[in-house]
Structures are given as C-alpha cells and as structure tokens.
Design an enzyme around this catalytic site. Sequence first.
Site, short mmCIF file in Angstrom:
data_model
loop_
_atom_site.label_atom_id
_atom_site.label_comp_id
_atom_site.label_asym_id
_atom_site.label_seq_id
_atom_site.Cartn_x
_atom_site.Cartn_y
_atom_site.Cartn_z
N SER A 12 1.05 -1.33 0.01
CA SER A 12 0.11 -0.03 0.04
C SER A 12 0.87 1.23 0.16
O SER A 12 0.49 2.26 -0.66
CB SER A 12 -1.03 -0.14 1.15
OG SER A 12 -0.19 0.08 2.39
N ARG A 60 22.64 -14.71 3.01
CA ARG A 60 22.06 -13.35 2.89
C ARG A 60 22.99 -12.37 1.77
O ARG A 60 22.48 -11.64 1.13
CB ARG A 60 22.14 -12.71 4.26
CG ARG A 60 21.53 -11.22 4.41
CD ARG A 60 21.53 -10.93 5.75
NE ARG A 60 20.81 -11.61 6.57
CZ ARG A 60 19.30 -11.69 6.74
NH1 ARG A 60 18.80 -10.95 5.89
NH2 ARG A 60 18.73 -12.54 7.58
N HIS A 104 8.96 3.49 8.49
CA HIS A 104 8.82 2.76 9.40
C HIS A 104 7.57 3.11 10.23
O HIS A 104 7.44 4.19 10.69
CB HIS A 104 10.03 2.85 10.47
CG HIS A 104 10.04 1.75 11.60
ND1 HIS A 104 10.17 0.44 11.59
CD2 HIS A 104 9.70 2.02 12.97
CE1 HIS A 104 10.10 -0.02 12.81
NE2 HIS A 104 9.74 1.20 13.64
N THR A 136 20.84 2.97 7.14
CA THR A 136 22.23 2.61 7.64
C THR A 136 22.20 1.28 8.40
O THR A 136 21.30 0.63 8.48
CB THR A 136 22.44 4.01 8.59
OG1 THR A 136 21.46 3.72 9.85
CG2 THR A 136 22.46 5.07 8.02
C1 GAR Z 1 3.84 -0.77 6.56
O1 GAR Z 1 3.11 -0.21 7.78
C2 GAR Z 1 5.51 -0.30 6.78
O2 GAR Z 1 5.50 0.96 7.69
C3 GAR Z 1 5.91 -1.33 7.64
O3 GAR Z 1 5.13 -2.48 6.95
C4 GAR Z 1 3.97 -2.29 6.22
C5 GAR Z 1 3.91 -2.31 4.87
O4 GAR Z 1 2.53 -2.14 4.34
N1 GAR Z 1 7.35 -1.77 7.47
C6 GAR Z 1 7.97 -2.28 8.47
O5 GAR Z 1 7.64 -2.73 9.45
C7 GAR Z 1 9.43 -2.15 8.27
N2 GAR Z 1 10.34 -2.58 9.29
P1 GAR Z 1 2.47 -2.14 2.90
O6 GAR Z 1 3.23 -3.12 2.05
O7 GAR Z 1 0.96 -2.08 2.55
O8 GAR Z 1 3.16 -0.83 2.48
#
Ligand code: GAR
Length: 205
Positions: A12, A60, A104, A136
């Site tokens: 999204s 990785r 985040h 980073t």
């Molecule tokens: C979002 O809330 C993003 O901030 C989070 O995953 C979700 C992805 O949703 N990211 C993290 O937690 C990164 N550590 P989306 O696929 O609908 O954009």
Amino acid sequence: MRVVVLISGRGSNMEALLRAGLPVEFAAVISNKAEAKGLAVARELGVETAVVNHKDYPSREAYDAKLAEVIDGYGADLVCLAGFMRILSDGFVNRYAGRMINIHPSLLPAFTGLDTHARAIAAGVKLHGCTVHYVTPELDAGPIVVQAAVPVLEDDTPDSLGARVLEQEHRIYPLAVRWIAEGRVELSADGRARVRSNAPAANAL
Ligand code: GAR
C-alpha cells in the site's frame, strides 16, 4: 530521478508512491516474494516488476548481491523500502548509502523492529506514528527525513492504531520522495537529514 521500490507484501505504501504524481520515474517494483499482492498493483499502474526470491540463495550475502545487481540494472538513483521485510547486509546498505530510504511504523527512535503498534499500546504512549528515514547498517536508526504523529486512543487495538498510522504513512512517504527529488534533503556530517525550505532565497526576489 529513477526510483526502485522494494516490497514484500500488500504494497500500500508502494501504491501511494506510484499514485502521488511525483516528479520521478518509477523504474521497477521488486519483491522477495512472488505472491506479494503489491506486484499486481504495480503492473496495473504500468510499472515493471521483478521477483528476487530469497529462498533461491544460500546466504544473505548471495541474496543481497543478486538484489543489488537487479536494482542497478534498473539504473536506480533512489531505492525505497516499502514493507520490505528483510534484514539487509551491511555491504548492501553501504552500497546504497544516502540513496536508500525506508518507512517505519513508529516515531523512531521509539519502537524499532516489529509489532510496533502493539508495543506502543503496551507502553502506554499517547502519541505514535511513522517515520521515513535513510537506511544505515543499524536497524531503523538512520537519518530521519519526516515523521507524522497520531494519537493513541483509550480503546485502540493494534489494528485500529495501525490503520491510523498507515494513513499517515501514505501521506509522508510520497512527501519525502518529493523532497529528495527536488534536491531539498541534505545529509549532514552529524548524521542528520536536513530538509531545506523551497521558499525562494531572499536575494532571488
Ligand atoms: C507498513 O506499515 C510499513 O511501515 C511496515 O510494513 C507495512 C507495509 O505495508 N514496515 C515495516 O515494519 C518495516 N520494518 P504495505 O506493504 O501496505 O506498504
């Protein structure tokens, strides 16, 4: 500016970026999972997609090397992590130093890592939110470009709070990319990101 977006799932935030009318070219959306829902959305919006499946690589480092090769093949000037749920090796992160940003779902430096909404509720914070930051090697700790805050309400669940935060994610991620595309974001030696105003300089009036 050519932008590559990395996703793992719903996408999204990626969709918000693609629909925002930004002054950039979205070169590709790449996922580590073939089943990521966001891939179909990207294709519908006319953006090329690719899958680099982490299960196909022994380590990785091997995965990250392939991912970098694919990203570089698209000539990316900026890499946007948008729910890309993988820890990245230091080598990969350093290769894209100053050219890779992430969204985040918390007001960093609070609540790095996962399950941020449940942890915010458990901690009893009254404000929660989201952060766009440069990536980073230290997890969720790079220079902050922009944040948005939302209230935590008495009867919030992780889902209701997460939905309120997500609305703000969709607003600030495109904003951050716009500022970067406009050349207004400066990384300073003290490890912070400064956003210059786009007001005309006084001597240009
Ligand atoms: C979002 O809330 C993003 O901030 C989070 O995953 C979700 C992805 O949703 N990211 C993290 O937690 C990164 N550590 P989306 O696929 O609908 O954009």
